[in-house]
Design an enzyme around this catalytic site. Sequence first.
Site, PDB file in Angstrom:
ATOM      1  N   HIS A 126      -8.747  30.637 -19.308  1.00 57.71           N
ATOM      2  CA  HIS A 126      -9.457  29.398 -19.004  1.00 57.71           C
ATOM      3  C   HIS A 126     -10.527  29.565 -17.929  1.00 57.71           C
ATOM      4  CE1 HIS A 126      -7.173  28.939 -15.212  1.00 57.71           C
ATOM      5  NE2 HIS A 126      -6.168  29.450 -15.903  1.00 57.71           N
ATOM      6  N   ASP A 127     -11.629  28.879 -18.128  1.00 52.87           N
ATOM      7  CA  ASP A 127     -12.693  28.732 -17.125  1.00 52.87           C
ATOM      8  C   ASP A 127     -13.427  30.028 -16.816  1.00 52.87           C
ATOM      9  OD1 ASP A 127     -12.150  25.817 -16.401  1.00 52.87           O
ATOM     10  OD2 ASP A 127     -10.216  26.726 -15.957  1.00 52.87           O
ATOM     11  N   GLY A 144      -7.723  33.612 -15.362  1.00 52.03           N
ATOM     12  CA  GLY A 144      -8.592  32.453 -15.290  1.00 52.03           C
ATOM     13  C   GLY A 144      -9.712  32.597 -14.274  1.00 52.03           C
TER      14      GLY A 144
END
Length: 279
Positions: A126-127, A144
Amino acid sequence: MTDSKQAFIHPMAVVERGAELGAGVHIGPFCHVSAGAQLGDNVDLASHVAILGTTIIGAGTKVFPQAVLGAPPQNAKHTGGPSRLIIGANCTIREGATMHAGTDSSRAETRVGDNGNFLAYTHIAHDCIVGDNVTFANGATLGGHCEIGNFVNIGGLTAIHQFVRVGDRAFVGGFSGIVGDVIPYGIVSGSRAKLRGLNIVGMKRSGMSRPDIHALRAAYRVIFDRTRPLAENLEAAKTQFEADSIAWQIISFMNSKEKRQFTVPPVGGLADDGSDDDD
């Protein structure tokens, strides 16, 4: 909007109402494409591919079986709000690869650039922000919030810790654990990776001139001089290489306002690339 005249959807695939398919899209058997997906022209989903949530895939990207793209982030801070995954054009995403959407309490977006080559079982968490023309070998993994530059190569079974940055044209060896930022043009490897020098081969292949290679090597030696603290070396490099745009790529990368950890040469190792032959 789906251009049904030009897109091929296998009868054993599931494409939810609302998905947007470009011209020439090919969706093979047992694929699942969510209502929030957008597939650019000539995207090819081989078979058994899951495109979940709000996932945007650029034109010409090919995805192989068992890949899962756009699943919710593996982040306890995510509350289920809007987030998305954006993948660029002309990428190759091999078997079992996974890329997750962003976290709604953070960037809310994971972004992957153009012309990436992601081999089997790679993972982008994520991200993350991943640049153009990267290669991730089998099993390479990002935690992440990582930021990966352009033309980066990451070896197989390598794990990069969350929030780590890897600069443009860096080379990360296989079986490595990366817990600190990797400078542009650097070569790193090891179970707790160390900086092994500069990616001279990669620089030559990119067409970098001999004077520019020498400038980068000179800056490297100043920055990683073991006789002084790293912060002091960086200040010296700013003065010495202020007018050199090539060397400044490394200096500006390290000159972050945030307090960051860097991958540095091993204790007792030479602060050099190990070769004086640039021919």
